[in-house]
Motif scaffolding. Sequence first.
Motif, PDB file in Angstrom:
ATOM      1  N   ALA A 112     -39.321  18.489  12.003  1.00 41.51           N
ATOM      2  CA  ALA A 112     -39.033  19.843  12.816  1.00 41.51           C
ATOM      3  C   ALA A 112     -38.853  19.657  14.392  1.00 41.51           C
ATOM      4  O   ALA A 112     -39.717  18.931  14.995  1.00 41.51           O
ATOM      5  CB  ALA A 112     -40.473  20.890  12.332  1.00 41.51           C
ATOM      6  N   GLY A 113     -38.360  20.490  14.696  1.00 38.66           N
ATOM      7  CA  GLY A 113     -38.255  20.455  16.346  1.00 38.66           C
ATOM      8  C   GLY A 113     -37.835  21.698  16.748  1.00 38.66           C
ATOM      9  O   GLY A 113     -37.716  23.080  16.059  1.00 38.66           O
ATOM     10  N   PRO A 114     -37.538  21.950  18.199  1.00 38.82           N
ATOM     11  CA  PRO A 114     -37.463  22.978  18.745  1.00 38.82           C
ATOM     12  C   PRO A 114     -36.188  23.768  18.438  1.00 38.82           C
ATOM     13  O   PRO A 114     -35.199  23.105  18.154  1.00 38.82           O
ATOM     14  CB  PRO A 114     -37.416  22.967  20.158  1.00 38.82           C
ATOM     15  N   TRP A 115     -36.097  25.202  18.326  1.00 36.81           N
ATOM     16  CA  TRP A 115     -34.822  25.593  17.696  1.00 36.81           C
ATOM     17  C   TRP A 115     -33.575  25.614  18.680  1.00 36.81           C
ATOM     18  O   TRP A 115     -32.520  25.657  17.989  1.00 36.81           O
ATOM     19  CB  TRP A 115     -34.930  27.298  17.675  1.00 36.81           C
ATOM     20  N   ASN A 116     -33.957  25.222  19.720  1.00 41.34           N
ATOM     21  CA  ASN A 116     -32.670  25.331  20.708  1.00 41.34           C
ATOM     22  C   ASN A 116     -32.343  23.938  21.143  1.00 41.34           C
ATOM     23  O   ASN A 116     -31.483  23.450  22.035  1.00 41.34           O
ATOM     24  CB  ASN A 116     -33.055  26.126  21.979  1.00 41.34           C
ATOM     25  N   PHE A 117     -32.885  22.989  20.511  1.00 40.45           N
ATOM     26  CA  PHE A 117     -32.491  21.700  20.873  1.00 40.45           C
ATOM     27  C   PHE A 117     -32.427  20.647  19.534  1.00 40.45           C
ATOM     28  O   PHE A 117     -33.345  20.988  18.598  1.00 40.45           O
ATOM     29  CB  PHE A 117     -33.622  20.692  21.760  1.00 40.45           C
ATOM     30  N   ARG A 118     -31.508  20.094  19.337  1.00 39.76           N
ATOM     31  CA  ARG A 118     -31.185  19.191  18.096  1.00 39.76           C
ATOM     32  C   ARG A 118     -31.952  17.826  18.249  1.00 39.76           C
ATOM     33  O   ARG A 118     -31.200  16.832  18.224  1.00 39.76           O
ATOM     34  CB  ARG A 118     -29.800  18.865  17.806  1.00 39.76           C
ATOM     35  N   ARG A 119     -33.355  17.974  18.255  1.00 40.19           N
ATOM     36  CA  ARG A 119     -34.050  17.081  18.181  1.00 40.19           C
ATOM     37  C   ARG A 119     -35.379  17.218  17.193  1.00 40.19           C
ATOM     38  O   ARG A 119     -35.622  18.449  16.892  1.00 40.19           O
ATOM     39  CB  ARG A 119     -34.648  16.404  19.698  1.00 40.19           C
ATOM     40  N   ALA A 140     -44.263  21.799   3.214  1.00 36.14           N
ATOM     41  CA  ALA A 140     -44.997  23.002   3.615  1.00 36.14           C
ATOM     42  C   ALA A 140     -45.510  22.904   4.975  1.00 36.14           C
ATOM     43  O   ALA A 140     -45.968  21.533   5.461  1.00 36.14           O
ATOM     44  CB  ALA A 140     -46.179  22.966   2.598  1.00 36.14           C
ATOM     45  N   ALA A 141     -45.236  23.673   5.847  1.00 31.95           N
ATOM     46  CA  ALA A 141     -45.480  23.560   7.329  1.00 31.95           C
ATOM     47  C   ALA A 141     -46.905  24.428   7.600  1.00 31.95           C
ATOM     48  O   ALA A 141     -46.967  25.530   7.072  1.00 31.95           O
ATOM     49  CB  ALA A 141     -44.232  23.935   8.293  1.00 31.95           C
ATOM     50  N   SER A 142     -47.407  23.979   8.662  1.00 33.55           N
ATOM     51  CA  SER A 142     -48.597  24.793   9.185  1.00 33.55           C
ATOM     52  C   SER A 142     -48.558  24.652  11.011  1.00 33.55           C
ATOM     53  O   SER A 142     -47.973  23.687  11.473  1.00 33.55           O
ATOM     54  CB  SER A 142     -49.778  24.182   8.837  1.00 33.55           C
ATOM     55  N   VAL A 143     -48.972  25.577  11.626  1.00 28.91           N
ATOM     56  CA  VAL A 143     -48.719  25.814  13.053  1.00 28.91           C
ATOM     57  C   VAL A 143     -47.143  25.801  13.479  1.00 28.91           C
ATOM     58  O   VAL A 143     -46.775  27.042  14.129  1.00 28.91           O
ATOM     59  CB  VAL A 143     -49.271  24.680  13.674  1.00 28.91           C
ATOM     60  N   VAL A 144     -46.106  25.045  13.115  1.00 31.96           N
ATOM     61  CA  VAL A 144     -44.748  25.460  13.308  1.00 31.96           C
ATOM     62  C   VAL A 144     -44.414  26.569  12.216  1.00 31.96           C
ATOM     63  O   VAL A 144     -44.771  26.438  11.086  1.00 31.96           O
ATOM     64  CB  VAL A 144     -44.095  23.971  13.182  1.00 31.96           C
ATOM     65  N   THR A 145     -43.244  27.286  12.945  1.00 32.02           N
ATOM     66  CA  THR A 145     -42.780  28.245  11.873  1.00 32.02           C
ATOM     67  C   THR A 145     -41.554  27.780  11.751  1.00 32.02           C
ATOM     68  O   THR A 145     -40.598  27.792  12.569  1.00 32.02           O
ATOM     69  CB  THR A 145     -42.613  29.674  12.959  1.00 32.02           C
ATOM     70  N   ILE A 146     -41.358  27.584  10.341  1.00 32.51           N
ATOM     71  CA  ILE A 146     -39.749  26.966   9.915  1.00 32.51           C
ATOM     72  C   ILE A 146     -38.768  28.043  10.232  1.00 32.51           C
ATOM     73  O   ILE A 146     -37.548  27.327  10.556  1.00 32.51           O
ATOM     74  CB  ILE A 146     -39.916  26.673   8.512  1.00 32.51           C
ATOM     75  N   SER A 147     -38.817  29.111  10.265  1.00 31.76           N
ATOM     76  CA  SER A 147     -37.737  29.968  10.403  1.00 31.76           C
ATOM     77  C   SER A 147     -37.415  29.912  11.986  1.00 31.76           C
ATOM     78  O   SER A 147     -36.118  30.280  12.057  1.00 31.76           O
ATOM     79  CB  SER A 147     -38.222  31.541  10.240  1.00 31.76           C
ATOM     80  N   ASN A 148     -38.292  29.543  12.833  1.00 34.36           N
ATOM     81  CA  ASN A 148     -37.940  29.578  14.179  1.00 34.36           C
ATOM     82  C   ASN A 148     -37.674  28.157  14.763  1.00 34.36           C
ATOM     83  O   ASN A 148     -37.648  27.799  15.900  1.00 34.36           O
ATOM     84  CB  ASN A 148     -38.956  29.941  15.049  1.00 34.36           C
ATOM     85  N   SER A 149     -37.416  27.216  13.816  1.00 34.16           N
ATOM     86  CA  SER A 149     -37.453  25.792  14.139  1.00 34.16           C
ATOM     87  C   SER A 149     -36.251  25.061  13.476  1.00 34.16           C
ATOM     88  O   SER A 149     -35.475  25.567  12.496  1.00 34.16           O
ATOM     89  CB  SER A 149     -38.676  24.965  13.647  1.00 34.16           C
ATOM     90  N   TYR A 150     -35.723  24.142  14.303  1.00 33.24           N
ATOM     91  CA  TYR A 150     -34.704  23.140  13.677  1.00 33.24           C
ATOM     92  C   TYR A 150     -35.229  22.127  12.652  1.00 33.24           C
ATOM     93  O   TYR A 150     -36.093  21.354  13.091  1.00 33.24           O
ATOM     94  CB  TYR A 150     -34.008  22.473  14.947  1.00 33.24           C
ATOM     95  N   MET A 151     -34.852  22.062  11.641  1.00 32.20           N
ATOM     96  CA  MET A 151     -35.508  21.345  10.391  1.00 32.20           C
ATOM     97  C   MET A 151     -34.582  20.456   9.946  1.00 32.20           C
ATOM     98  O   MET A 151     -33.314  20.642   9.873  1.00 32.20           O
ATOM     99  CB  MET A 151     -35.946  22.281   9.300  1.00 32.20           C
ATOM    100  N   GLY A 152     -35.225  19.222   9.327  1.00 32.65           N
ATOM    101  CA  GLY A 152     -34.278  18.252   8.615  1.00 32.65           C
ATOM    102  C   GLY A 152     -34.937  17.528   7.751  1.00 32.65           C
ATOM    103  O   GLY A 152     -36.303  17.648   7.634  1.00 32.65           O
ATOM    104  N   TRP A 153     -34.266  16.756   6.758  1.00 40.30           N
ATOM    105  CA  TRP A 153     -34.668  15.929   5.779  1.00 40.30           C
ATOM    106  C   TRP A 153     -34.124  14.608   6.091  1.00 40.30           C
ATOM    107  O   TRP A 153     -33.048  14.543   6.618  1.00 40.30           O
ATOM    108  CB  TRP A 153     -34.306  16.196   4.565  1.00 40.30           C
ATOM    109  N   PHE A 154     -34.840  13.340   6.146  1.00 40.02           N
ATOM    110  CA  PHE A 154     -34.548  11.998   6.466  1.00 40.02           C
ATOM    111  C   PHE A 154     -35.022  11.270   5.267  1.00 40.02           C
ATOM    112  O   PHE A 154     -35.990  11.587   4.420  1.00 40.02           O
ATOM    113  CB  PHE A 154     -35.120  11.604   7.634  1.00 40.02           C
ATOM    114  N   ARG A 155     -34.502  10.141   5.047  1.00 37.58           N
ATOM    115  CA  ARG A 155     -34.943   9.191   4.196  1.00 37.58           C
ATOM    116  C   ARG A 155     -34.784   7.874   4.881  1.00 37.58           C
ATOM    117  O   ARG A 155     -33.911   7.446   5.541  1.00 37.58           O
ATOM    118  CB  ARG A 155     -34.232   9.114   2.714  1.00 37.58           C
ATOM    119  N   GLN A 156     -35.652   6.950   4.194  1.00 36.64           N
ATOM    120  CA  GLN A 156     -35.515   5.359   4.356  1.00 36.64           C
ATOM    121  C   GLN A 156     -35.871   4.633   3.236  1.00 36.64           C
ATOM    122  O   GLN A 156     -36.954   4.774   2.484  1.00 36.64           O
ATOM    123  CB  GLN A 156     -36.580   5.263   5.532  1.00 36.64           C
ATOM    124  N   ALA A 157     -35.049   3.755   3.028  1.00 41.07           N
ATOM    125  CA  ALA A 157     -34.923   2.774   1.864  1.00 41.07           C
ATOM    126  C   ALA A 157     -35.801   1.402   2.572  1.00 41.07           C
ATOM    127  O   ALA A 157     -35.338   1.038   3.593  1.00 41.07           O
ATOM    128  CB  ALA A 157     -33.855   2.879   1.082  1.00 41.07           C
TER     129      ALA A 157
END
Length: 118
Positions: free
Chosen positions: A97-104, A23-40
């Motif tokens: 989450a990151g800016p829509w136009n950069f893959r970061r 669940a996101a607040s302030v950032v709008t998921i539809s306008n953002s580059y989003m991802g899932w990461f994991r760390q074991a």
Amino acid sequence: QVQLVESGGGSVQAGGSLKLSCAASVVTISNSYMGWFRQAPGKEREEVATIDVFGSTVYADSVKGRFTISKENGKNTLCLQMNSLKPEDTAMYYCAAGPWNFRRFDYWGQGTQVTVSS
């Protein structure tokens, strides 16, 4: 202040399923580059799946065909459906989450633990 709050983690037997939410607040998921990461424990952080503003998705080879990343724009929530879970999927899972136009990724959640037993 941007907040990403993950939920849905837990313990499951191999072959089972879990659905993670972010669940996101302030950032709008539809306008953002989003991802899932994991760390074991003892391992480096791994990119699991990403989705851009056009809906294009990328998956790690280890989860292709088993995991699905999606956006619930009306709820401003990022999801990760995980099926056919394996013990090697055990890790802390984070959304980002990151800016829509950069893959970061500029913003990170606190994580939710997924444990898969054999």
